[in-house]
Scaffold this active site. Structure first.
Site, PDB file in Angstrom:
ATOM      1  N   GLY A 190      55.297  12.464   0.954  1.00  0.00           N
ATOM      2  CA  GLY A 190      55.664  11.561  -0.148  1.00  0.00           C
ATOM      3  C   GLY A 190      54.702  10.415  -0.424  1.00  0.00           C
ATOM      4  O   GLY A 190      54.960   9.585  -1.295  1.00  0.00           O
ATOM      5  N   GLN A 191      53.561  10.363   0.302  1.00  0.00           N
ATOM      6  CA  GLN A 191      52.605   9.280   0.033  1.00  0.00           C
ATOM      7  C   GLN A 191      52.138   9.370  -1.421  1.00  0.00           C
ATOM      8  O   GLN A 191      52.032  10.467  -1.967  1.00  0.00           O
ATOM      9  CB  GLN A 191      51.368   9.383   0.946  1.00  0.00           C
ATOM     10  CG  GLN A 191      51.632   9.008   2.377  1.00  0.00           C
ATOM     11  CD  GLN A 191      51.980  10.231   3.210  1.00  0.00           C
ATOM     12  OE1 GLN A 191      52.543  11.195   2.697  1.00  0.00           O
ATOM     13  NE2 GLN A 191      51.666  10.192   4.472  1.00  0.00           N
ATOM     14  N   SER A 192      51.790   8.215  -1.993  1.00  0.00           N
ATOM     15  CA  SER A 192      51.467   8.217  -3.425  1.00  0.00           C
ATOM     16  C   SER A 192      50.330   9.196  -3.744  1.00  0.00           C
ATOM     17  O   SER A 192      50.354   9.852  -4.787  1.00  0.00           O
ATOM     18  CB  SER A 192      51.146   6.808  -3.907  1.00  0.00           C
ATOM     19  OG  SER A 192      50.147   6.267  -3.091  1.00  0.00           O
ATOM     20  N   SER A 193      49.378   9.337  -2.826  1.00  0.00           N
ATOM     21  CA  SER A 193      48.254  10.242  -3.092  1.00  0.00           C
ATOM     22  C   SER A 193      48.693  11.712  -3.106  1.00  0.00           C
ATOM     23  O   SER A 193      47.990  12.578  -3.612  1.00  0.00           O
ATOM     24  CB  SER A 193      47.174  10.052  -2.026  1.00  0.00           C
ATOM     25  OG  SER A 193      47.736  10.297  -0.752  1.00  0.00           O
ATOM     26  N   LEU A 194      49.856  12.000  -2.525  1.00  0.00           N
ATOM     27  CA  LEU A 194      50.318  13.395  -2.448  1.00  0.00           C
ATOM     28  C   LEU A 194      51.310  13.751  -3.556  1.00  0.00           C
ATOM     29  O   LEU A 194      51.651  14.917  -3.740  1.00  0.00           O
ATOM     30  CB  LEU A 194      51.001  13.651  -1.096  1.00  0.00           C
ATOM     31  CG  LEU A 194      50.155  13.462   0.167  1.00  0.00           C
ATOM     32  CD1 LEU A 194      51.023  13.619   1.412  1.00  0.00           C
ATOM     33  CD2 LEU A 194      49.020  14.474   0.206  1.00  0.00           C
TER      34      LEU A 194
END
Ligand SMILES: Nc1nc2c(ncn2[C@@H]2O[C@H](COP(=O)(O)OP(=O)(O)O)[C@@H](O)[C@H]2O)c(=O)[nH]1
Ligand SMILES: [Mg+2]
Length: 186
Positions: free
Chosen positions: A69-73
């Site tokens: 769920g990291q923003s980059s993902l």
């Protein structure tokens, strides 16, 4: 027999339920899945890609797609929408300053055509460390995510804890009940 009733009969026979777990990073998605599988939940590192686990429950195979769920993902989330029966959206009750960020991402995901009609379970996790009034918390989540406005999804909201297991089976029960309700009505 119409095509729709054939599909419904097939779905009930297969008992394969595809569940997509999404939410912001660190909300506890992976820990919830591992807890349901009775696995060790002490050493879970951030999910950089995705995990697929199958949970057998009440005769159903729940195929759970747990996506980082990291923003980059988050741009990759859109690769996993196909054939989703249920979306489980996990919120961290110890990080409520991120509620509006939750809404921004949640709203984007629900606009996706491929998720039209999927069931929606919102889990407010880490309730074991939450100090406030849980009814007020639920109200705040309903309002921020604008759940009352949802027209194409049946939804449910539960406070839970991956650590204590609180309400995790209740969430699973809801999924099974909704699945059967959806495909039995012919
Ligand atoms: N207190 C508490 N901490 C939790 C709970 N579930 C997960 N955590 C912790 O929250 C952090 C993030 O969990 P993780 O499952 O990796 O989150 P994910 O990024 O959404 O997959 C970890 O340190 C977990 O131990 C919970 O129910 N209660
Ligand atoms: Mg994870």
């Amino acid at each position: 027999m119409g095509l729709l009733s054939i599909i419904r009969k097939q779905k009930l026979k297969e008992k394969e339920v595809r569940v997509l777990m999404l939410g912001l990073d660190n909300s506890g998605k992976t820990t919830i899945v591992k807890s349901l599988l009775h696995k060790d939940i002490k050493e879970i590192s951030p999910t950089m890609g995705f995990n697929i686990d199958t949970i057998s429950y009440k005769g159903f195979n729940m195929n759970i797609w747990d996506i980082g769920g990291q923003s980059s993902l988050r741009t990759f989330w859109f690769n996993y929408f196909e054939k989703t029966d249920f979306l489980v959206w996990v919120i961290d009750s110890s990080s409520l300053q991120r509620l509006s960020e939750n809404f921004k991402e949640f709203d984007k995901v629900l606009k996706e055509d491929r998720l039209a009609g999927c069931g929606l379970l919102i889990l407010i996790n880490k309730i074991d460390v939450y100090q406030g009034d849980t009814e007020k918390l639920k109200e705040a989540v309903i309002n921020t995510l604008q759940l009352q406005k949802l027209e194409n999804h049946c939804w449910n909201l539960l406070c839970c804890s991956a650590y204590s297991g609180k309400n995790l089976t209740k969430g699973m029960d809801w999924i099974v009940d909704e699945y059967e309700r959806k495909y039995y009505i012919i």
